[in-house]
Design an enzyme around this catalytic site. Sequence first.
Site, mmCIF file in Angstrom:
data_model
loop_
_atom_site.group_PDB
_atom_site.id
_atom_site.type_symbol
_atom_site.label_atom_id
_atom_site.label_comp_id
_atom_site.label_asym_id
_atom_site.label_seq_id
_atom_site.Cartn_x
_atom_site.Cartn_y
_atom_site.Cartn_z
ATOM 1 N N TYR A 63 0.861 -1.182 0.000
ATOM 2 C CA TYR A 63 0.000 0.000 0.000
ATOM 3 C C TYR A 63 0.899 1.234 0.000
ATOM 4 O O TYR A 63 1.575 1.522 0.996
ATOM 5 C CB TYR A 63 -0.903 0.040 1.242
ATOM 6 C CG TYR A 63 -1.906 -1.078 1.355
ATOM 7 C CD1 TYR A 63 -2.258 -1.863 0.260
ATOM 8 C CD2 TYR A 63 -2.518 -1.352 2.573
ATOM 9 C CE1 TYR A 63 -3.193 -2.881 0.380
ATOM 10 C CE2 TYR A 63 -3.455 -2.359 2.701
ATOM 11 C CZ TYR A 63 -3.787 -3.131 1.608
ATOM 12 O OH TYR A 63 -4.713 -4.137 1.731
ATOM 13 N N PHE A 213 -14.223 -5.220 1.095
ATOM 14 C CA PHE A 213 -15.225 -4.584 0.227
ATOM 15 C C PHE A 213 -16.645 -4.820 0.746
ATOM 16 O O PHE A 213 -17.457 -5.459 0.080
ATOM 17 C CB PHE A 213 -15.113 -5.069 -1.218
ATOM 18 C CG PHE A 213 -13.846 -4.664 -1.911
ATOM 19 C CD1 PHE A 213 -13.246 -3.446 -1.650
ATOM 20 C CD2 PHE A 213 -13.251 -5.504 -2.840
ATOM 21 C CE1 PHE A 213 -12.070 -3.071 -2.290
ATOM 22 C CE2 PHE A 213 -12.077 -5.143 -3.491
ATOM 23 C CZ PHE A 213 -11.486 -3.926 -3.207
ATOM 24 N N PRO A 214 -16.978 -4.293 1.945
ATOM 25 C CA PRO A 214 -18.327 -4.522 2.490
ATOM 26 C C PRO A 214 -19.437 -3.932 1.631
ATOM 27 O O PRO A 214 -20.596 -4.340 1.759
ATOM 28 C CB PRO A 214 -18.271 -3.841 3.862
ATOM 29 C CG PRO A 214 -17.117 -2.915 3.797
ATOM 30 C CD PRO A 214 -16.126 -3.549 2.875
ATOM 31 N N LEU A 215 -19.099 -2.998 0.729
ATOM 32 C CA LEU A 215 -20.111 -2.450 -0.186
ATOM 33 C C LEU A 215 -19.705 -2.661 -1.641
ATOM 34 O O LEU A 215 -20.190 -1.962 -2.531
ATOM 35 C CB LEU A 215 -20.329 -0.950 0.085
ATOM 36 C CG LEU A 215 -21.039 -0.581 1.382
ATOM 37 C CD1 LEU A 215 -21.204 0.930 1.488
ATOM 38 C CD2 LEU A 215 -22.396 -1.255 1.480
ATOM 39 N N GLY A 217 -19.376 -4.385 -5.398
ATOM 40 C CA GLY A 217 -20.051 -5.263 -6.335
ATOM 41 C C GLY A 217 -21.557 -5.250 -6.258
ATOM 42 O O GLY A 217 -22.219 -6.194 -6.707
ATOM 43 N N PHE A 218 -22.158 -4.201 -5.724
ATOM 44 C CA PHE A 218 -23.615 -4.122 -5.619
ATOM 45 C C PHE A 218 -24.230 -3.651 -6.934
ATOM 46 O O PHE A 218 -23.692 -2.772 -7.613
ATOM 47 C CB PHE A 218 -24.017 -3.128 -4.521
ATOM 48 C CG PHE A 218 -23.949 -3.670 -3.119
ATOM 49 C CD1 PHE A 218 -25.045 -3.573 -2.285
ATOM 50 C CD2 PHE A 218 -22.801 -4.277 -2.631
ATOM 51 C CE1 PHE A 218 -25.003 -4.060 -0.984
ATOM 52 C CE2 PHE A 218 -22.741 -4.768 -1.344
ATOM 53 C CZ PHE A 218 -23.840 -4.661 -0.510
ATOM 54 N N THR A 219 -25.367 -4.218 -7.294
ATOM 55 C CA THR A 219 -26.147 -3.696 -8.408
ATOM 56 C C THR A 219 -26.924 -2.470 -7.916
ATOM 57 O O THR A 219 -27.092 -2.272 -6.704
ATOM 58 C CB THR A 219 -27.155 -4.740 -8.922
ATOM 59 O OG1 THR A 219 -28.137 -4.958 -7.893
ATOM 60 C CG2 THR A 219 -26.465 -6.052 -9.282
ATOM 61 N N LEU A 221 -30.102 -2.036 -7.886
ATOM 62 C CA LEU A 221 -31.235 -2.519 -7.102
ATOM 63 C C LEU A 221 -30.803 -2.895 -5.695
ATOM 64 O O LEU A 221 -31.481 -2.562 -4.703
ATOM 65 C CB LEU A 221 -31.879 -3.717 -7.800
ATOM 66 C CG LEU A 221 -33.041 -4.402 -7.053
ATOM 67 C CD1 LEU A 221 -34.175 -3.418 -6.808
ATOM 68 C CD2 LEU A 221 -33.532 -5.616 -7.846
#
Length: 294
Positions: A63, A213-215, A217-219, A221
Site C-alpha cells: 500500500y 469490500f463490504p459495499l 459489487g452491488f447492483t 437494485l
Amino acid sequence: MTDISKAGTFKLGDRTVKRLGYGAMQLAGPGVFGPPKDRDAALAVLREAIASGVDHIDTSDFYGPHITNQIIREALHPYPANLTIVTKVSARRGADASWLPAMSPKELTEAVHDNLRNLGLDVIEVVNLRSMHGIHGPAEGSLEPQLNTLAELQRQGLIRHIGMSNVTATQIAQGRGIAEIVCVQNQYNIAHRDDDALIDALAADGIAYVPFFPLGGFTPLQSDTLANVARKLGATPMQVALAWLLRRAPNILLIPGTSSLSHLRENLAAAELDLPADALKVLNGIGGEAEQAA
C-alpha cells in the site's frame, strides 16, 4: 464514544481481538499509490481508531508502497501491547501504480522484511499470503511454494501466524496441510456471498474470516434496497452492511477502511446498531436480487 466491544471478540492467532477493526489501505494516496493528500489527517485517524478501542489493524507494505506502514509506525509506535497488526504479501506496485504478482520465495522474503522494517517490528503477528493466481478474485492454482516460504520465515521467528487471502477452499485446504492457517481474507458482503459455505466451515474450525469490500459489487437494485433499510433505521448503508456482517457469523472480523475521522466514527458505530428481524429478512434477500435484475 462508541463501545465497539458490543461487536464481540474472536480469536486471531494467539490473540483475542474485537470483531470491529480497521483497514489501513485508504491511508495511501489515490489508487493506494503515493502519499496521502493530508498526512496529519491519516495520523489522526489511526490514533482515534486506537483510542476508540480498535485492537486489530490490517495493512500491507504494497500500500503506497511502503507509505501506509510508515504512517502506522509514525502514528502508533511504540505499539499498544494489545494491538494486533496483520499484513499481506505477494504483490508489488509498478511505476504506473499497477498491481503485479510478487510470489517467488525471494520476493516474499523481501516483502516480509520490508513490512518488519517499515512497521518497526521484530516479528509480525499475522502475514496473509494473497494469491495472485487471480487478480480480481480467487482462482485455482497451487500455493505450496509460497506457503512453504512463509512457513520457513515462521520457523525463523519473523512471523507468528499465517493467513491466506483471495483464495479458494481447495487452496485453504492445501495451506492447512503445510501450516496452521489462522484467518482467511476474501471479498464477501450482503450481495457477494460466494463464500457462505466456506465461512461456516471456518467458523466450525475456529478460523477467523476477514471480509473486504463490504459495499463492493452491488447492483443499483441492491444498493437501493440497502439504502432503504438504512434510512428506516436512521443509519448509513455502510453501518448496516457492517452490522449485517457482524450478525452473519461469529468468526467474521471486520476491517473497514477510511481516511476520514467522521467516516471512522460512523463505521465504528456499527458495533451498536441493532438489526430488527424485518430488516434482517430484507437484507438476507439482497443476494438474490442480482438474479432478479438480470
